[in-house]
Write an enzyme that holds these catalytic residues in place. Sequence first.
Site, PDB file in Angstrom:
ATOM      1  N   ASP A 125       0.821  -1.219   0.000  1.00 32.65           N
ATOM      2  CA  ASP A 125       0.000   0.000   0.000  1.00 32.65           C
ATOM      3  C   ASP A 125       0.850   1.262   0.000  1.00 32.65           C
ATOM      4  O   ASP A 125       0.352   2.360   0.284  1.00 32.65           O
ATOM      5  CB  ASP A 125      -0.909   0.018   1.240  1.00 32.65           C
TER       6      ASP A 125
ATOM      7  N   ASP B 200      -6.233  -7.758  14.408  1.00 29.26           N
ATOM      8  CA  ASP B 200      -5.802  -9.101  14.791  1.00 29.26           C
ATOM      9  C   ASP B 200      -6.562  -9.604  16.017  1.00 29.26           C
ATOM     10  O   ASP B 200      -7.041 -10.742  16.053  1.00 29.26           O
ATOM     11  CB  ASP B 200      -4.288  -9.126  15.039  1.00 29.26           C
TER      12      ASP B 200
END
Length: 494
Positions: A95, A243
């Site tokens: 990205d 996460d």
Amino acid sequence: MGLTIAYIIIGIYSTALILIFMYSLSQLNLLINYLGYKKRNEEAPKFNLLDPKEIPFVTIQLPIYNEEYVVERLLDNIAKIEYPKSKLEIQVLDDSTDDSVLETASRIEELQKTGLDIQHIRRENRKGYKAGALKEGLEIAKGEFIAIFDADFLPEGDWLKKTVPYFKDQEIGVVQTRWGHINRDYSTLTRIQAFALDAHFTLEQVGRNSKGHFINFNGTAGIWRKECILDAGNWEGDTLTEDLDLSYRAQLKNWKFKYLEDVETPAELPVVISAARSQQFRWNKGGAENFRKTVASVVKSKNIPFKTKFHGVMHLLNSSMFLCVFIVALLSIPMLYIKNTYGHLDWIFEVTSFFILSTIILFVCYWFTYKSIQGSSFDNFVDYIKLFFTFFSVALGFSLHNTVAVLEGHLGKRSEFVRTPKFNINNLTDSWKGNKYLTKKLSPNMILEFALMIYFLFGMYSAVPLNDYGLFPFHLMLFLGFGFVFFKSLTSKA
């Protein structure tokens, strides 16, 4: 100070102390679990990776964003992973918005010529940040299992051979490994970060996992069953710790997690306090966001026992302990004056000795985790004592910064995912000066941190006219902690 105000201060102070004490008891229980588990020797069913029919297809995902200093090291290291090339693909989820994209593309082309199935995947925007990149990569991933490594991680060549076999058990959705630290001894800052992370990756992860309580995938250095990710609802970018979010959703759907303490995955710790600040802010705010998002589901769940619920709630409240610690610190000076103004309230201060007991419990817990990695000699114990109180002081110094993060998380204030700048620093001769990813602006919290340093200097002074030195060590650690964070923050702009 009026008696009513004194009672209000005592009530808030005592509540925060009780919450800290409950947290320390949960840590003590995890220590008991940890020590009990260390005595067991269990062997799980495993894939036989010597049998071609049993070798599953694995996708390695490498989410990166402006990683000029470490991207070449990352790619060269991943290329050394020992696994049949016909059963392995690597996705570089890039990205980046700077010139590192060109360097990454060039290195990937070179690796492709060696026969490695490695793809350079670019998105039009950073929607969902890291979670969005992982989700988009997952759509085209060929692997049955998805290993994830952040840009500063350097897994050993046999990493997949040590982790993939555990998925023979069809109920296992994640295998997580322990983080190592390639620059542990670079500075006081890296030593205390390693100290705190080691406690999480030994005491907490093993202590929870050994009894079937919920643990978390740590965002990197772990491997997922693709089916588990999809069954749990896939990656979501509505918290800063995607996460932890996916981990709890997966375990609420009865997926098992396997934690491997003996498999170490080396990584680089932030060496500049501004980088540590951004990492701490993201982790602590994300923890509070996940508490807000998930705690009701944990409490209401009918398929998990009470003890697992308790540890789940305490786990999700982990970052909120900074709020409790900050409240105790801030009110400790008014409490000192209340004690010496209203003699009939002396008994309350016997009750609030919880904080001392909590500190003793944490001291014992952290020693067992420290010696499991560093050794248990007398010299190591002496080093541990110094490191523990250094860690404790600096953690207190971070309490304002982390409290702001926690409050934002609980109140639902959204903020951008700010990645932690990497440095490619392995030893004392390497320098971080000139790193173009370092933030140039001073944190507004620094002014308050300086004010708090003076405030706790006043707290130490107050002990003299009051002839009450009970809180003097606490105020000294607060003074040193806020001073460390303030002055390190100033010098990190050099």
